[in-house]
Design a protein around this motif. Structure first.
Motif, PDB file in Angstrom:
ATOM      1  N   TYR A   1      -6.864   8.034  13.982  1.00  0.00           N
ATOM      2  CA  TYR A   1      -7.309   9.351  14.425  1.00  0.00           C
ATOM      3  C   TYR A   1      -8.766   9.537  14.017  1.00  0.00           C
ATOM      4  N   PRO A   2      -9.555  10.179  14.861  1.00  0.00           N
ATOM      5  CA  PRO A   2     -10.932  10.506  14.469  1.00  0.00           C
ATOM      6  C   PRO A   2     -10.943  11.699  13.522  1.00  0.00           C
ATOM      7  N   ALA A   3     -11.879  11.706  12.600  1.00  0.00           N
ATOM      8  CA  ALA A   3     -12.014  12.808  11.655  1.00  0.00           C
ATOM      9  C   ALA A   3     -13.478  12.953  11.264  1.00  0.00           C
TER      10      ALA A   3
ATOM     11  N   ASP B   1     -10.823   5.405  -5.671  1.00  0.00           N
ATOM     12  CA  ASP B   1     -12.058   4.820  -6.200  1.00  0.00           C
ATOM     13  C   ASP B   1     -13.206   5.227  -5.271  1.00  0.00           C
ATOM     14  N   GLU B   2     -14.421   4.994  -5.716  1.00  0.00           N
ATOM     15  CA  GLU B   2     -15.581   5.350  -4.890  1.00  0.00           C
ATOM     16  C   GLU B   2     -16.058   4.190  -4.027  1.00  0.00           C
ATOM     17  N   GLU B   3     -15.592   2.995  -4.292  1.00  0.00           N
ATOM     18  CA  GLU B   3     -15.987   1.818  -3.522  1.00  0.00           C
ATOM     19  C   GLU B   3     -14.829   1.349  -2.650  1.00  0.00           C
ATOM     20  N   PRO B   4     -15.100   0.758  -1.512  1.00  0.00           N
ATOM     21  CA  PRO B   4     -16.444   0.384  -1.007  1.00  0.00           C
ATOM     22  C   PRO B   4     -17.069   1.424  -0.077  1.00  0.00           C
ATOM     23  N   LEU B   5     -16.362   2.525   0.209  1.00  0.00           N
ATOM     24  CA  LEU B   5     -16.840   3.417   1.257  1.00  0.00           C
ATOM     25  C   LEU B   5     -17.126   4.842   0.781  1.00  0.00           C
ATOM     26  N   LEU B   6     -16.310   5.379  -0.094  1.00  0.00           N
ATOM     27  CA  LEU B   6     -16.381   6.807  -0.409  1.00  0.00           C
ATOM     28  C   LEU B   6     -17.766   7.253  -0.852  1.00  0.00           C
ATOM     29  N   ARG B   7     -18.396   6.489  -1.724  1.00  0.00           N
ATOM     30  CA  ARG B   7     -19.692   6.909  -2.263  1.00  0.00           C
ATOM     31  C   ARG B   7     -20.796   6.944  -1.203  1.00  0.00           C
ATOM     32  N   HIS B   8     -20.571   6.303  -0.071  1.00  0.00           N
ATOM     33  CA  HIS B   8     -21.579   6.261   0.982  1.00  0.00           C
ATOM     34  C   HIS B   8     -21.363   7.339   2.054  1.00  0.00           C
TER      35      HIS B   8
ATOM     36  N   THR C   1     -12.820   7.089  11.011  1.00  0.00           N
ATOM     37  CA  THR C   1     -11.490   6.865  11.583  1.00  0.00           C
ATOM     38  C   THR C   1     -10.483   6.775  10.448  1.00  0.00           C
ATOM     39  N   VAL C   2      -9.403   7.537  10.582  1.00  0.00           N
ATOM     40  CA  VAL C   2      -8.351   7.553   9.564  1.00  0.00           C
ATOM     41  C   VAL C   2      -7.119   6.842  10.114  1.00  0.00           C
ATOM     42  N   THR C   3      -6.614   5.882   9.355  1.00  0.00           N
ATOM     43  CA  THR C   3      -5.385   5.168   9.721  1.00  0.00           C
ATOM     44  C   THR C   3      -4.193   5.894   9.124  1.00  0.00           C
TER      45      THR C   3
ATOM     46  N   ASP D   1       3.735   9.839   7.693  1.00  0.00           N
ATOM     47  CA  ASP D   1       2.945  10.992   7.244  1.00  0.00           C
ATOM     48  C   ASP D   1       1.967  10.596   6.134  1.00  0.00           C
ATOM     49  N   TYR D   2       1.651   9.326   6.033  1.00  0.00           N
ATOM     50  CA  TYR D   2       0.686   8.830   5.046  1.00  0.00           C
ATOM     51  C   TYR D   2      -0.650   8.530   5.736  1.00  0.00           C
ATOM     52  N   ALA D   3      -1.740   9.035   5.160  1.00  0.00           N
ATOM     53  CA  ALA D   3      -3.089   8.657   5.601  1.00  0.00           C
ATOM     54  C   ALA D   3      -3.529   7.498   4.724  1.00  0.00           C
ATOM     55  N   THR D   4      -3.378   6.290   5.213  1.00  0.00           N
ATOM     56  CA  THR D   4      -3.423   5.099   4.364  1.00  0.00           C
ATOM     57  C   THR D   4      -4.810   4.486   4.184  1.00  0.00           C
ATOM     58  N   ALA D   5      -5.750   4.760   5.103  1.00  0.00           N
ATOM     59  CA  ALA D   5      -7.068   4.120   4.999  1.00  0.00           C
ATOM     60  C   ALA D   5      -8.090   4.903   5.812  1.00  0.00           C
ATOM     61  N   VAL D   6      -9.366   4.662   5.459  1.00  0.00           N
ATOM     62  CA  VAL D   6     -10.490   5.299   6.145  1.00  0.00           C
ATOM     63  C   VAL D   6     -11.488   4.208   6.539  1.00  0.00           C
ATOM     64  N   THR D   7     -12.043   4.311   7.747  1.00  0.00           N
ATOM     65  CA  THR D   7     -12.966   3.292   8.240  1.00  0.00           C
ATOM     66  C   THR D   7     -14.223   3.948   8.816  1.00  0.00           C
ATOM     67  N   LYS D   8     -15.365   3.344   8.509  1.00  0.00           N
ATOM     68  CA  LYS D   8     -16.633   3.770   9.105  1.00  0.00           C
ATOM     69  C   LYS D   8     -17.555   2.559   9.220  1.00  0.00           C
TER      70      LYS D   8
END
Length: 239
Positions: free
Chosen positions: A43-45, A79-86, A94-96, A100-107
């Motif tokens: 899903y886009p977010a 954790d802040e790595e590898p994506l959150l801190r950026h 994009t959220v995977t 009902d679990y949001a398991t990963a985030v991609t950018k």
């Protein structure tokens, strides 16, 4: 009540094990997606903000999101790595999602798994159930002993020692659950480690009890006129 809660927690462990197994074997959804498909959806977010707080024992790593259902308002990233801190406010990601679990985030091709997965749930449910069973068992024993000795006002000696053993038993379930989760060895390993730790805990509690008593270390029993609070403290092994 504690014992019943422990039984309830342990009874849900098999379902949690099956859920973890299905999650780990899940694959991205094909197009078109069936409403009943048990697959990984995307899903886009939009990033609404981030919270990164470091601490000696763990930290706080939250991602705040805007998006369609089932996108959560806040997501623990672990954790802040590898994506959150950026990530910055307004970033499109994009959220995977699985069930009902949001398991990963991609950018931009970088993916970070979140803490919102069923992994570890069976191990912690097992540890919780074992601890609750110990508390329930001791509560039943201590209550029955107190009732039996209510008229005689005599001291049920093992109650305080069993109380210490119970505290140790509950504490032993915590590292057992953590080790089971970190090693991904499952509920059976949690139970085996817990059983391994129990003799050590009981031995330590027994030795401390012996040293604290000495030959005359136990306080005398309260007289018959003492109030209920005094007797309760005495049954718990406190002066």
């Amino acid at each position: 009540m504690a014992a019943l809660a422990g039984v309830a927690a342990l009874s849900t462990v098999p379902d949690s094990v099956d859920e973890v197994r299905v999650f780990r074997s899940a694959r991205p959804c094909a197009v078109p997606v069936s409403p009943s498909a048990d697959c990984l959806r995307t899903y886009p977010a939009t990033v609404r903000g981030t919270v990164v707080e470091h601490a000696a024992r763990g930290g706080l790593y939250l991602l705040k999101l805007d998006g369609p259902r089932p996108i959560p308002a806040e997501l623990d990233m672990g954790d802040e790595e590898p994506l959150l801190r950026h990530l910055r406010k307004g970033d499109h990601i994009t959220v995977t999602v699985w069930r009902d679990y949001a398991t990963a985030v991609t950018k931009d091709g970088v993916t970070q798994e979140s803490g919102d997965t069923p992994d570890g749930l069976p191990e912690f449910q097992t540890a919780l159930g074992l601890g609750l069973l110990a508390v329930g068992g001791y509560g039943g024993y201590a209550g029955a002993t107190a009732v039996r000795h209510a008229r005689q006002r005599s001291h049920p000696g093992p109650v305080a020692l069993w109380g210490r053993w119970t505290v140790g038993t509950v504490l032993a379930s915590m590292p057992a659950g953590i080790v089971g989760y970190e090693t991904e060895t499952g509920p059976v390993a949690v139970v085996l480690l817990w059983l391994t730790l129990l003799p050590v805990i009981w031995l330590i509690a027994g030795r401390r009890e012996g040293r604290s008593r000495g030959r005359h270390g136990r306080a005398p029993a309260p007289d018959r006129t003492a109030d209920s609070t005094t007797w309760l403290r005495y049954l718990q092994g406190r002066s």
